[in-house]
Design a protein around this motif. Sequence first.
Motif, PDB file in Angstrom:
ATOM      1  N   SER A   1     111.278  37.645 -63.322  1.00 41.34           N
ATOM      2  CA  SER A   1     112.056  36.603 -62.645  1.00 41.34           C
ATOM      3  C   SER A   1     113.343  36.371 -63.423  1.00 41.34           C
ATOM      4  CB  SER A   1     111.225  35.322 -62.534  1.00 41.34           C
ATOM      5  OG  SER A   1     110.735  34.968 -63.796  1.00 41.34           O
ATOM      6  N   VAL A   2     114.178  35.510 -62.860  1.00 39.58           N
ATOM      7  CA  VAL A   2     115.561  35.408 -63.324  1.00 39.58           C
ATOM      8  C   VAL A   2     115.815  34.063 -63.979  1.00 39.58           C
ATOM      9  CG1 VAL A   2     117.938  35.397 -62.500  1.00 39.58           C
ATOM     10  CG2 VAL A   2     116.300  36.984 -61.510  1.00 39.58           C
ATOM     11  N   ASP A   3     116.467  34.062 -65.159  1.00 36.27           N
ATOM     12  CA  ASP A   3     116.803  32.813 -65.843  1.00 36.27           C
ATOM     13  C   ASP A   3     118.121  32.229 -65.362  1.00 36.27           C
ATOM     14  OD1 ASP A   3     114.557  33.093 -67.545  1.00 36.27           O
ATOM     15  OD2 ASP A   3     115.687  34.549 -68.730  1.00 36.27           O
TER      16      ASP A   3
ATOM     17  N   ILE B   1     119.279  28.451 -64.387  1.00 36.03           N
ATOM     18  CA  ILE B   1     120.713  28.237 -64.185  1.00 36.03           C
ATOM     19  C   ILE B   1     121.145  28.871 -62.882  1.00 36.03           C
ATOM     20  CG2 ILE B   1     122.998  28.844 -65.089  1.00 36.03           C
ATOM     21  CD1 ILE B   1     121.626  28.869 -67.895  1.00 36.03           C
ATOM     22  N   LEU B   2     121.825  28.102 -62.058  1.00 34.07           N
ATOM     23  CA  LEU B   2     122.271  28.616 -60.766  1.00 34.07           C
ATOM     24  C   LEU B   2     123.779  28.377 -60.632  1.00 34.07           C
ATOM     25  CD1 LEU B   2     121.722  29.729 -57.939  1.00 34.07           C
ATOM     26  CD2 LEU B   2     121.065  27.426 -57.227  1.00 34.07           C
ATOM     27  N   VAL B   3     124.539  29.473 -60.660  1.00 31.34           N
ATOM     28  CA  VAL B   3     125.995  29.376 -60.520  1.00 31.34           C
ATOM     29  C   VAL B   3     126.348  29.833 -59.116  1.00 31.34           C
ATOM     30  CG1 VAL B   3     128.232  30.161 -61.366  1.00 31.34           C
ATOM     31  CG2 VAL B   3     126.331  29.849 -62.977  1.00 31.34           C
TER      32      VAL B   3
ATOM     33  N   GLN C   1     119.420  24.035 -62.583  1.00 29.21           N
ATOM     34  CA  GLN C   1     120.688  23.560 -63.170  1.00 29.21           C
ATOM     35  C   GLN C   1     121.809  24.150 -62.329  1.00 29.21           C
ATOM     36  OE1 GLN C   1     120.971  24.150 -67.518  1.00 29.21           O
ATOM     37  NE2 GLN C   1     118.952  25.084 -67.369  1.00 29.21           N
ATOM     38  N   LEU C   2     122.240  23.405 -61.342  1.00 28.44           N
ATOM     39  CA  LEU C   2     123.204  23.926 -60.364  1.00 28.44           C
ATOM     40  C   LEU C   2     124.649  23.701 -60.828  1.00 28.44           C
ATOM     41  CD1 LEU C   2     123.867  25.014 -57.500  1.00 28.44           C
ATOM     42  CD2 LEU C   2     123.734  22.639 -56.698  1.00 28.44           C
ATOM     43  N   PHE C   3     125.418  24.784 -60.817  1.00 29.15           N
ATOM     44  CA  PHE C   3     126.853  24.671 -61.120  1.00 29.15           C
ATOM     45  C   PHE C   3     127.622  25.238 -59.952  1.00 29.15           C
ATOM     46  CE2 PHE C   3     124.575  25.362 -65.121  1.00 29.15           C
ATOM     47  CZ  PHE C   3     124.887  24.182 -65.778  1.00 29.15           C
ATOM     48  N   THR C   4     128.348  24.418 -59.244  1.00 28.49           N
ATOM     49  CA  THR C   4     129.144  24.919 -58.126  1.00 28.49           C
ATOM     50  C   THR C   4     130.591  25.060 -58.591  1.00 28.49           C
ATOM     51  OG1 THR C   4     129.517  22.698 -57.309  1.00 28.49           O
ATOM     52  CG2 THR C   4     127.660  23.884 -56.374  1.00 28.49           C
TER      53      THR C   4
END
Lengths: 339, 630
Positions: free
Chosen positions: B85-87, B109-111, B141-144
């Motif tokens: 899975s993905v970090d 972390i989601l960019v 942890q969403l970063f838009t």
Amino acid sequence: MTSSALPVLTASDFASDQDVRWCPGCGDYAILAQMKKTLAQVGASQENTVFISGIGCSSRFPYYMNTYGMHSIHGRAPAVATGLKVARPDLNVWVITGDGDGLSIGGNHLIHAIRRNLDINIILFNNRIYGLTKGQYSPTSPLGKVTKSSPVGAIDNPLHPLSIAIGAEASFVARSIDVNIKHLGMVLKRASEHRGTSFVEVYQNCLVFNDGAFSHTTDRATKSDATLELEHGKPMIFGKNREKGIRLNGMDPEVVELGKGITEDDLLFHDEQAPEPTLAYLLSRMNYPEFPEPIGVYRAIDQPRYDALINEQVEEVTKAKGEGSLEKLFHSGETWTIQ
Amino acid sequence: MSTTTKSAKPVCDLDSATVRFCGDSGDGMQLAGTELTNTSAIVGNDIATLPDFPAEIRAPRGTKAGVSGFQLHFASKEIYTPGDSVDALVAMNPAALATNLDDLVPGGILVVNSSEFQSKELAQAGYDVNPLEDGSLDGYQLFTVDMTKITRAAVDGLGLSVKEADRCRNFFAMGLVYWLYDRPLDPTLRFIERKFGKKPAVAEANRRTLKAGYHFGETSEAFDSQYRVARAELPPGTYRNITGNEATAMGLVTASKQSATPLFYGTYPITPASDILHELAKHKNFGVRTFQAEDEIAAMTSVVGAAFAGAMSVTGSSGPGIALKGEAIGLAVMTELPMIVVNVQRGGPSTGLPTKTEQADLLQAMFGRNGECPLPVIAARSPADCFDCAQEAWRLAVEYMTPVILLTDGYIANGSEPWRIPAIDELPKIEVKHPGPIANGKPFHPYARNERLARPWAIPGTPGLMHRLGGLEKQDVTGNVSYDPANHQRMVNLRQRKVAGIAQDLPPQAVDGPESGRLLVVGWGGTFGALATATRRMRARGESVAHVHLRYLNPFPANLRDILSNYDKVLVPELNLGQLRMLLRSEFLVDAVGLNKVQGKPFSVGEVVEKIGDMLGTSIPRQATATTST
């Protein structure tokens, strides 16, 4: 064999120890005999000559030659020959194929070998029938041909082998006839001497399954009207008394009688070196009885050769980059060191 | 995890991290992933990658069908898989988010490139409401980031069109990830110079956006910490990053050089094998001749012709192409000429899943020809192993005068790992012998055999050795055409014995783990990473589990029968429906159990661990199977 004296080989030196197993009376015998003679004539050596064939009666040919050879698989001889010639441009490579092998199952390889113009010779034995599989119609069988697989007549439009070769950008295209041995010998010699792919169609009689398919070109009564011997730079004249000729009417050829106001100068002159293949193509479409069928060299031009080009690229890149070093290759790109 | 401070923001140390870039197939995600990979390799991490792209070059923009991804696992210890899975996930549009979010760990972390989250793009991805606004991403942890706007601003003044400017967005995403994981920019700046140096404006635009991404991470208040993955303790040496296809090509060039036999590579373009051709075409100064044939059949037959001529002859393809080559491979078996057939396997049958991995061509390699047509089959286990396997394939081919099939797969062919560059004197030498001239008239026997049952490789141009090969059955010794029934039986048996005899010449099969015990996992090819990781993890928990990974599939190593008898149970995980298992069962009468997956994806470690647990009757905590760490 390492002596410096040039061995003088005769036709019989090119015969292998294997019994020839074609049907008695098969046209293939005549082609085999002329091939051996031609090789002796052009000073070929046994060890530097390779015959590659596919599948079919004609493709047994390599077994009967005391040279290197491979009886490969159906239709693929031009591709086998391509690999061989690219790897070893020093070899004299001959491809032996037939109308089924070369134009049906192997059509793709044939056109691509021709367009690449490797320095090889492709001899297509055209008997307009499948002989080895005992008598089915082939890609050159005429419409309506009754065979075991076409009991009420073939409905496939036949191919013209030379038109295919010309369409595939052939640099050398010729036609001869199995029993016209002098002419066949001349054509094979020309093919051998040509640098680039030589494509030769040989009208070949299958005594068992398609006897007489080309009798119009061999029977004493018809042959002078049914064939036109091409000669470079000469007007196209034919007939028993050389009384007929081919003239261009618009874009179409027509048969004319000489005399009655028509002179040789009005006729079409053969030019095998014409840069454009238009004339060769026009000739390849001439069929008896409307026209005589041209035999001889249709086209012989100088074109770049794949086997030479691929090896030139290797030489040029080696010259520019230096001979390959594994050390350098492995370390190309980003590297890092762990102590 | 320890925390230190560097510049303004704290830095957290990690053992490993898995990052995935995903976006439209035109968004440059493969490039982004490849550059992050190279950079991570250069800083000394161990790495494993999983590129994943659609079969369409450009599926309609913004659709799920067009999503392309690249996953990289980098670590401060040895790793064998790209991670279950993905970090950290970088999603360039809604379709990429929708198709990849499931693989992101909870709290990961989601960019997201917010500029693409407009009504049309959202609808294409199947979103009724914007996921950036409805709270559905709260568990991450969403970063838009409006990457389009920032990128356009960064390249302002360079004279680029809007389209050209937007094409730089992947560099922004890269820059941001580089900051996030404390990666240096230099390797990628050097790449930009190499790749775009002739287009100064484009090079400058990419440089600016890369730095803009990096600085955005540094200065934006959105990101409050950086992560660091220290260099791995790999064996000493000089390393480079290598994909399986590059390694195969380099292995072939090496074998050619080490055997002083020029390489002829006859092939037809096919996914995922074409990169071998691309790589070899660059190495003409090694005497390499690449021939792009008119079709697969011509590729194979040209290779037969070149082998007859005396070249080191190789073809490469994938399953559908190998099917077309079948008859000509039979000719190669019959003529007993040395050559290599590389099959970079992909999902089948028929056109199947061209860009996805599978291991379903093993039985094709073994039996996919007419008649009794045996040949050696070997398989590479990892990208770097392709280098060794290519050389081994050529050794077997020349020592036994036979075509050899080398199996790799899309996963290891496109995936990459650090490769310790061998010293030249470590490389195996391969001896090629051609018989010399004999006096004309003396008999030459092209099918006489040596102690290995190999016939002589006599090549055209040699006086006195003229002979004719072909697909018709050969008389023993003389090689003349023979229809004799007893001779056919003898020749079929000889060809079979020749290949079976190779077993005596193979290194004994190694076992990872106890020499006997409760469970043996047997694998082959590209599943190595997942199987090695899963079995080691089980052993670390005290389980009696060993792992055998086969390179030699035909013949099997001589000691395999004994190994199989030393365990209570045998598990054979494969990305097919049980092909090796069928061979093992028929050869050794072993009651092997399968773990079989055909989803176009490699095994996750968790899947294998779970199956082993089931077979041992040990329950494995769910959470443990989902972790990305090894």
